[in-house]
Design a protein around this motif. Structure first.
Motif, mmCIF file in Angstrom:
data_model
loop_
_atom_site.group_PDB
_atom_site.id
_atom_site.type_symbol
_atom_site.label_atom_id
_atom_site.label_comp_id
_atom_site.label_asym_id
_atom_site.label_seq_id
_atom_site.Cartn_x
_atom_site.Cartn_y
_atom_site.Cartn_z
ATOM 1 N N GLY A 1 -15.274 16.689 91.007
ATOM 2 C CA GLY A 1 -14.640 15.370 91.124
ATOM 3 C C GLY A 1 -14.613 14.803 92.534
ATOM 4 O O GLY A 1 -14.107 13.702 92.743
ATOM 5 N N CYS A 2 -15.180 15.516 93.521
ATOM 6 C CA CYS A 2 -15.079 15.034 94.903
ATOM 7 C C CYS A 2 -16.156 14.000 95.239
ATOM 8 O O CYS A 2 -16.161 13.442 96.333
ATOM 9 C CB CYS A 2 -15.141 16.193 95.891
ATOM 10 S SG CYS A 2 -16.762 16.959 96.046
ATOM 11 N N GLY A 3 -17.073 13.747 94.319
ATOM 12 C CA GLY A 3 -18.053 12.682 94.541
ATOM 13 C C GLY A 3 -19.462 13.164 94.840
ATOM 14 O O GLY A 3 -20.342 12.360 95.176
ATOM 15 N N LYS A 4 -19.724 14.450 94.697
ATOM 16 C CA LYS A 4 -21.052 15.007 94.996
ATOM 17 C C LYS A 4 -22.141 14.356 94.150
ATOM 18 O O LYS A 4 -23.160 13.892 94.665
ATOM 19 C CB LYS A 4 -21.082 16.534 94.740
ATOM 20 C CG LYS A 4 -20.010 17.330 95.446
ATOM 21 C CD LYS A 4 -20.140 18.820 95.178
ATOM 22 C CE LYS A 4 -19.898 19.237 93.716
ATOM 23 N NZ LYS A 4 -18.511 19.025 93.254
ATOM 24 N N SER A 5 -21.913 14.342 92.841
ATOM 25 C CA SER A 5 -22.924 13.768 91.938
ATOM 26 C C SER A 5 -23.112 12.280 92.199
ATOM 27 O O SER A 5 -24.239 11.779 92.173
ATOM 28 C CB SER A 5 -22.514 13.951 90.476
ATOM 29 O OG SER A 5 -22.550 15.303 90.138
ATOM 30 N N THR A 6 -22.036 11.604 92.458
ATOM 31 C CA THR A 6 -22.122 10.165 92.729
ATOM 32 C C THR A 6 -23.033 9.917 93.929
ATOM 33 O O THR A 6 -23.898 9.032 93.889
ATOM 34 C CB THR A 6 -20.713 9.593 92.983
ATOM 35 O OG1 THR A 6 -19.910 9.831 91.828
ATOM 36 C CG2 THR A 6 -20.762 8.104 93.271
HETATM 37 P P1 ADP Z 1 -18.552 15.751 91.463
HETATM 38 O O1 ADP Z 1 -20.022 15.623 91.277
HETATM 39 O O2 ADP Z 1 -18.159 16.155 92.849
HETATM 40 O O3 ADP Z 1 -17.898 16.594 90.432
HETATM 41 P P2 ADP Z 1 -18.543 12.982 90.658
HETATM 42 O O4 ADP Z 1 -19.377 12.314 91.658
HETATM 43 O O5 ADP Z 1 -19.145 13.301 89.332
HETATM 44 O O6 ADP Z 1 -17.912 14.296 91.316
HETATM 45 O O7 ADP Z 1 -17.250 12.120 90.387
HETATM 46 C C1 ADP Z 1 -16.412 11.642 91.436
HETATM 47 C C2 ADP Z 1 -15.255 10.895 90.817
HETATM 48 O O8 ADP Z 1 -15.766 9.699 90.211
HETATM 49 C C3 ADP Z 1 -14.550 11.642 89.707
HETATM 50 O O9 ADP Z 1 -13.187 11.288 89.771
HETATM 51 C C4 ADP Z 1 -15.193 11.123 88.438
HETATM 52 O O10 ADP Z 1 -14.330 11.235 87.338
HETATM 53 C C5 ADP Z 1 -15.459 9.694 88.815
HETATM 54 N N1 ADP Z 1 -16.615 9.094 88.115
HETATM 55 C C6 ADP Z 1 -17.879 9.535 88.126
HETATM 56 N N2 ADP Z 1 -18.696 8.730 87.420
HETATM 57 C C7 ADP Z 1 -17.891 7.751 86.948
HETATM 58 C C8 ADP Z 1 -18.116 6.612 86.132
HETATM 59 N N3 ADP Z 1 -19.334 6.301 85.670
HETATM 60 N N4 ADP Z 1 -17.067 5.823 85.844
HETATM 61 C C9 ADP Z 1 -15.842 6.123 86.330
HETATM 62 N N5 ADP Z 1 -15.565 7.178 87.092
HETATM 63 C C10 ADP Z 1 -16.562 7.976 87.396
#
Ligand code: ADP
Ligand code: ADP
Length: 226
Positions: A40-45
């Motif tokens: 949830g820290c934003g890595k994938s984003t």
């Molecule tokens: P990680 O990869 O570090 O687990 P993510 O990048 O997946 O983290 O997510 C970062 C935050 O953004 C989390 O709180 C997640 O729930 C939120 N998030 C990710 N994608 C979406 C989306 N499409 N809509 C709303 N929130 C999102």
């Protein structure tokens, strides 16, 4: 010069979730950088933005000095492995792996041989003529990894690629990845929440910490190798 640049990137999703807050990081050619942090820290984003998936709410992401989507359209130098394998269902396993090699201009015969070699390495020798629907989830992931490694891309983006694999397969793929990184001088962006994996693989680690759905700090750790 940075191969991938995140310039003061913030990402706020429509539901108000702040996934990235002033994320600022430059990645140089030949780095193996890991984004490490809790779920949830934003890595994938961040990684998805470098893959042209998702626009920054503010700030800028560039890959080879251009918007990611343009670089991806204009070159075949980038490969991705996401948590979902994204295989082409109507193509056999072998043809899924051959495709990016052919797009890079590799001759058909050579492309097939290389694809076979990598598929054998990931333990799928007996499945090269199968269709993706005939494989388990873990096997599909192995095809996806094989497809990315076979293409020997200049830039490789990987989001927890080994998370669903058994230990043996994980270790052999980690070693293969390191070998490709050394041989091809690829630049690799790698996402994991596994500290050991990050330390074992990377030349640099960007540690991201979870605030309330928010990135609050990045620490770069220079490791003693390569
Ligand atoms: P990680 O990869 O570090 O687990 P993510 O990048 O997946 O983290 O997510 C970062 C935050 O953004 C989390 O709180 C997640 O729930 C939120 N998030 C990710 N994608 C979406 C989306 N499409 N809509 C709303 N929130 C999102
Ligand atoms: P990760 O495991 O890498 O953190 P997820 O599996 O949680 O990512 O997310 C898979 C997909 O769901 C992504 O496209 C992501 O943008 C989306 N997503 C993640 N969290 C949320 C959320 N809270 N709301 C809406 N979409 C989300």
């Amino acid at each position: 010069n940075d191969i991938v640049a995140f310039r003061h990137v913030s990402k706020i999703f429509n539901n108000g979730t702040v996934a990235l807050d002033d994320f600022d990081l430059g990645i140089k050619e030949g780095e193996f950088i890991t984004f490490l942090g809790p779920s949830g820290c934003g890595k994938s984003t961040a990684l998805r933005m470098a893959a042209g998936l998702g626009e920054a709410s503010s700030g800028e992401v560039t890959v080879f000095d251009n918007p990611p989507i343009e670089t991806i359209r204009d070159t075949n130098d980038i490969a991705f492995v996401f948590q979902e394998p994204n295989l082409l269902p109507w193509r056999r396993v072998l043809d899924n792996v051959v495709l990016p090699l052919e797009l890079r201009g590799t001759a058909k015969k050579e492309a097939k041989e290389e694809a076979k070699r990598v598929l054998e390495m990931v333990g799928l020798k007996d499945y090269i003529q199968s269709y993706p629907r005939e494989l388990s989830g873990g096997m599909k992931m192995r095809v996806s990894i094989a497809r990315a490694l076979a293409a020997k891309p200049k830039l490789l983006l990987m989001d927890e690629p080994f998370a669903a694999l058994d230990e043996m397969t994980r270790q052999s793929l980690q070693l293969e990845l390191l070998q490709i990184w050394e041989q091809e001088k690829s630049t690799i962006l790698f996402v994991t929440h596994n500290v050991f994996e990050a330390v074992f693989l990377s030349s640099r680690i960007a540690i991201m910490s979870a605030g309330p759905g928010r990135l609050s700090s990045i620490i770069d750790v220079d490791l003693p190798y390569p």
